[in-house]
Scaffold this active site. Structure first.
Site, short mmCIF file in Angstrom:
data_model
loop_
_atom_site.label_atom_id
_atom_site.label_comp_id
_atom_site.label_asym_id
_atom_site.label_seq_id
_atom_site.Cartn_x
_atom_site.Cartn_y
_atom_site.Cartn_z
CG HIS A 55 -1.95 1.07 1.23
ND1 HIS A 55 -3.13 0.96 1.92
CD2 HIS A 55 -1.98 2.30 0.63
CE1 HIS A 55 -3.84 2.07 1.75
NE2 HIS A 55 -3.15 2.89 0.98
CD GLU A 82 -4.36 -3.17 0.69
OE1 GLU A 82 -4.94 -4.23 1.03
OE2 GLU A 82 -3.89 -2.36 1.51
CG HIS A 202 -8.43 -3.21 8.83
ND1 HIS A 202 -8.29 -3.01 10.19
CD2 HIS A 202 -7.88 -2.11 8.26
CE1 HIS A 202 -7.73 -1.84 10.44
NE2 HIS A 202 -7.45 -1.28 9.26
#
Length: 249
Positions: A55, A82, A202
């Site tokens: 990310h 991401e 997550h």
């Protein structure tokens, strides 16, 4: 002659993508190249990871743009990038061409992802971006909550998959696992019925992942970083990946 009953079992495989942002955070703390992010990614694959997730944020506080370019030829499984689809992020992804891009609604200064997209509010924006990635041959996943109506809009926008934001599940798992997982069960069914693949991520960890995987009827991939890297401090990365993979059997 007695007939033998033959039963065919459908084997459902869920892939583990290791998010290596925290490894880059540790490296950046000293400004040198220890730990080596590229070697760590290759080792994760060698130890059984099905993919590598990064990310890259605008401030490059962990994964840097240069890392993304260096990782692209090294990742042999699935490369998942991401990020918020800013022009700079779009340019990076279209140049690197990972197997998958995951669109998240994070503002540039956010510490971590804290919610999924409200697709209705951003439908035209997301549909245009998904089309660009589709034309480039990149699978697109949109980060969402568990609202079935919102998930249907992800399909309408042209996404290939959704990634379910699992912090609410993790927060409520110990108090009531059945209640915590039920919205995600329904979300996975809604996604499947729309022709979408299902990812999740997550705050999934070794305590709550196995139950989550057992309960969801459709789950293609989990992306796990913080908890997995923290567990590796105690178990070592090889045994940690093995333990997470066992949760997905």
């Amino acid at each position: 002659m007695a007939r033998r009953k033959v039963v065919f079992l459908l084997f459902r495989m869920t892939n583990l993508s290791v998010n290596i942002n925290k490894v880059a955070t540790l490296r950046n703390a000293r400004g040198e190249n220890t730990p080596n992010v590229e070697k760590f990614a290759a080792d994760c694959e060698a130890f059984g990871a099905n993919g590598i997730t990064v990310h890259p944020r605008p401030d490059e506080r962990h994964i840097r743009r240069a890392d993304v370019f260096q990782l692209r030829p090294l990742v042999k499984t699935e490369f998942n990038i991401e990020g918020y689809p800013s022009p700079e992020f779009m340019d990076l992804v279209l140049k690197v061409k990972p197997e998958q891009v995951t669109l998240v609604p994070d503002a540039p200064g956010d510490l971590t992802s804290s919610a999924g997209w409200n697709i209705g509010e951003h439908f035209d924006f997301l549909a245009e971006i998904v089309e660009k990635f589709r034309d480039a041959g990149i699978r697109t996943s949109i980060f969402v909550g568990t609202d079935p109506a919102n998930i249907k809009l992800a399909a309408k926008a042209g996404a290939d998959r959704v990634e379910l934001y699992t912090k609410p599940y993790a927060d409520n798992y110990h108090a009531n696992p059945e209640s915590a997982v039920e919205p995600f069960v329904q979300a996975s069914i809604a996604a499947h019925n729309c022709g979408l693949g299902v990812n999740a991520g997550h705050d999934l960890n070794l305590e709550n992942l196995k139950y989550f995987h057992e309960k969801l009827p459709y789950l293609d991939e989990v992306s796990i970083g913080h908890a997995l890297i923290a567990d590796a401090l105690y178990l070592g990365i090889k045994d940690t990946i093995r333990a997470y993979k066992e949760c997905l059997l």
